[in-house]
Enzyme design. Structure first.
Site, PDB file in Angstrom:
ATOM      1  N   LYS A 245       0.804  -1.302   0.000  1.00  0.00           N
ATOM      2  CA  LYS A 245       0.038  -0.057   0.077  1.00  0.00           C
ATOM      3  C   LYS A 245       0.848   1.361  -0.190  1.00  0.00           C
ATOM      4  O   LYS A 245       0.359   2.175  -0.610  1.00  0.00           O
ATOM      5  CB  LYS A 245      -0.992   0.151   1.133  1.00  0.00           C
ATOM      6  CG  LYS A 245      -2.002  -1.165   0.969  1.00  0.00           C
ATOM      7  CD  LYS A 245      -3.286  -0.987   1.962  1.00  0.00           C
ATOM      8  CE  LYS A 245      -4.348  -1.987   1.424  1.00  0.00           C
ATOM      9  NZ  LYS A 245      -5.161  -2.435   2.641  1.00  0.00           N
TER      10      LYS A 245
ATOM     11  N   LYS B 116      -5.917 -10.503  -5.969  1.00  0.00           N
ATOM     12  CA  LYS B 116      -6.853 -10.562  -5.010  1.00  0.00           C
ATOM     13  C   LYS B 116      -8.339  -9.726  -5.488  1.00  0.00           C
ATOM     14  O   LYS B 116      -8.131  -8.597  -5.688  1.00  0.00           O
ATOM     15  CB  LYS B 116      -6.337 -10.252  -3.590  1.00  0.00           C
ATOM     16  CG  LYS B 116      -7.338 -10.446  -2.387  1.00  0.00           C
ATOM     17  CD  LYS B 116      -6.908  -9.994  -1.483  1.00  0.00           C
ATOM     18  CE  LYS B 116      -7.026  -8.379  -1.247  1.00  0.00           C
ATOM     19  NZ  LYS B 116      -6.346  -7.611   0.063  1.00  0.00           N
TER      20      LYS B 116
ATOM     21  N   LYS C 215     -11.778  -4.464  -2.284  1.00  0.00           N
ATOM     22  CA  LYS C 215     -12.809  -3.264  -2.289  1.00  0.00           C
ATOM     23  C   LYS C 215     -12.077  -2.138  -2.900  1.00  0.00           C
ATOM     24  O   LYS C 215     -13.006  -1.599  -3.745  1.00  0.00           O
ATOM     25  CB  LYS C 215     -13.018  -2.662  -0.833  1.00  0.00           C
ATOM     26  CG  LYS C 215     -13.893  -3.758  -0.036  1.00  0.00           C
ATOM     27  CD  LYS C 215     -14.123  -3.052   1.356  1.00  0.00           C
ATOM     28  CE  LYS C 215     -12.922  -2.976   2.312  1.00  0.00           C
ATOM     29  NZ  LYS C 215     -12.800  -4.069   3.271  1.00  0.00           N
TER      30      LYS C 215
END
Ligand code: TYM
Length: 320
Positions: free
Chosen positions: A109, A190, A193
């Protein structure tokens, strides 16, 4: 009875990955454990956010958790219980800089952003606090949280060793099958969201037509044989996993003559799984006062439990 805890970050709409990887296992745990689940809105502040959007997604996620069947659990919103942040600080004083920087999720991230919030680095300390606050023994989570859970265990053990037995050491509970649901348009990454593609992500509130379209357009693999082999056949295996997890049929028992036939059944099974969730979501949304009452009552319970643990931790570490 054992205690279970898990949480869901409202950084976007909840997905089928969240459902199969953690929500469904959490629903099942209700039969054997005392369960508490939270919407981790504080964790959602670790990346760039919009305040109005966060408030809306937090409420939506709480409603969805109840609609998915977690109505026998103490569902609440994390930020409503200040003990989370109080304990998180004690966890920051237990953890080391290096072990935070080693986290795969932090590396991924932070690499994708120009400005990294400091809270993104300390994120696992807050997550450890969430779990330890409830003396949870079982933590239903997907595969991507494995490393955070291991760090939580390390921190609990370290604290106990240095300051005396204070925390219960938790254990991750991963589903056998759907611990890592993949993106439909890129089955090597993956389903997420915020990180994944909209076309490849099934959201729990997607209309049945959208669910079917996304699954029918899923990227499959070369060849024609339908078999569960995540290494060599990631696309097909992902569809088989969804179908098996949604129907409860063992994945080995599923046999299909073609990719098309598999997609059709998988689309049907996912849409059928989501239909009752969406119905219940609409009912709950129609009574916002009742939702407020449920969330407040559970937050009060969590605060009461949490106060006892924070108190023990404060005393152990030497605070007045
Ligand atoms: P979050 O919000 O990213 O995801 C919520 C849960 O869903 C699981 N999950 C998946 N499982 C299978 N396949 C996928 N594609 C998939 N995507 C998500 C996650 O593993 C997770 O179980 N840090 C946590 C939230 C959190 C938490 C906690 C969890 C905060 N405090 C305390 C457990 C205990 C997170 O970001 O999850």
């Amino acid at each position: 009875t054992k205690r279970a805890f898990s949480a869901f970050k409202p950084t976007g709409h909840l997905t089928l990955g969240n459902y199969l990887g953690a929500i469904l296992p959490a629903v099942r745990l209700q039969d054997e454990a005392d369960c508490v689940y939270a919407v981790a809105d504080l964790h959602a502040l670790t990346i760039r956010h919009d305040p109005a959007e966060l408030r809306a997604r937090t409420r939506e996620a709480a409603t969805l958790l109840l609609a998915c069947g977690l109505d026998r659990s103490g569902v609440y919103v994390q930020s409503r219980v200040p003990a989370h942040t109080e304990l998180a600080y004690l966890m920051e004083c237990t953890a080391h800089d290096g072990e935070m920087r080693r986290m795969i999720q932090f590396k991924e991230k932070s690499a994708a952003q120009e400005e990294v919030r400091l809270s993104l680095l300390t994120y696992p300390a807050l997550m450890a606090a969430d779990i330890l606050l409830h003396r949870a023994e079982l933590v239903p989570v997907g595969e991507d949280q494995r490393q955070h859970l291991e760090l939580t265990r390390d921190l609990a053990l370290r604290f106990n060793h240095r300051y005396g037995e204070t925390f219960t050491v938790p254990q991750a509970v991963h589903p056998r099958l759907a611990a890592r649901v993949m993106d439909l348009s890129d089955p090597t990454s993956k389903m997420g969201k915020s990180e994944g593609s909209t076309a490849g992500t099934v959201y729990l509130l997607d209309e049945p037509a959208a669910v079917k379209r996304k699954i029918m357009r899923a990227v499959t693999d070369s060849g024609t044989e339908v078999r569960h082999d995540p290494e060599r056949k990631p696309g097909v295996s992902n569809l088989l996993t969804m179908l098996a997890a949604c129907t409860g049929r063992p994945v080995e028992s599923l046999s299909y003559p073609s990719y098309g036939a598999l997609k059709k059944d998988a689309a049907e099974a996912v849409a059928e799984t989501l239909a009752p969730v969406q119905r219940r979501f609409a009912e709950l949304s129609a009574d916002p006062a009742e939702l407020d009452r449920i969330l407040s009552a559970h937050a009060a319970q969590a605060a009461e439990r949490g106060a006892e643990v924070v108190d023990a931790a404060r005393r152990a570490i030497g605070l007045a």
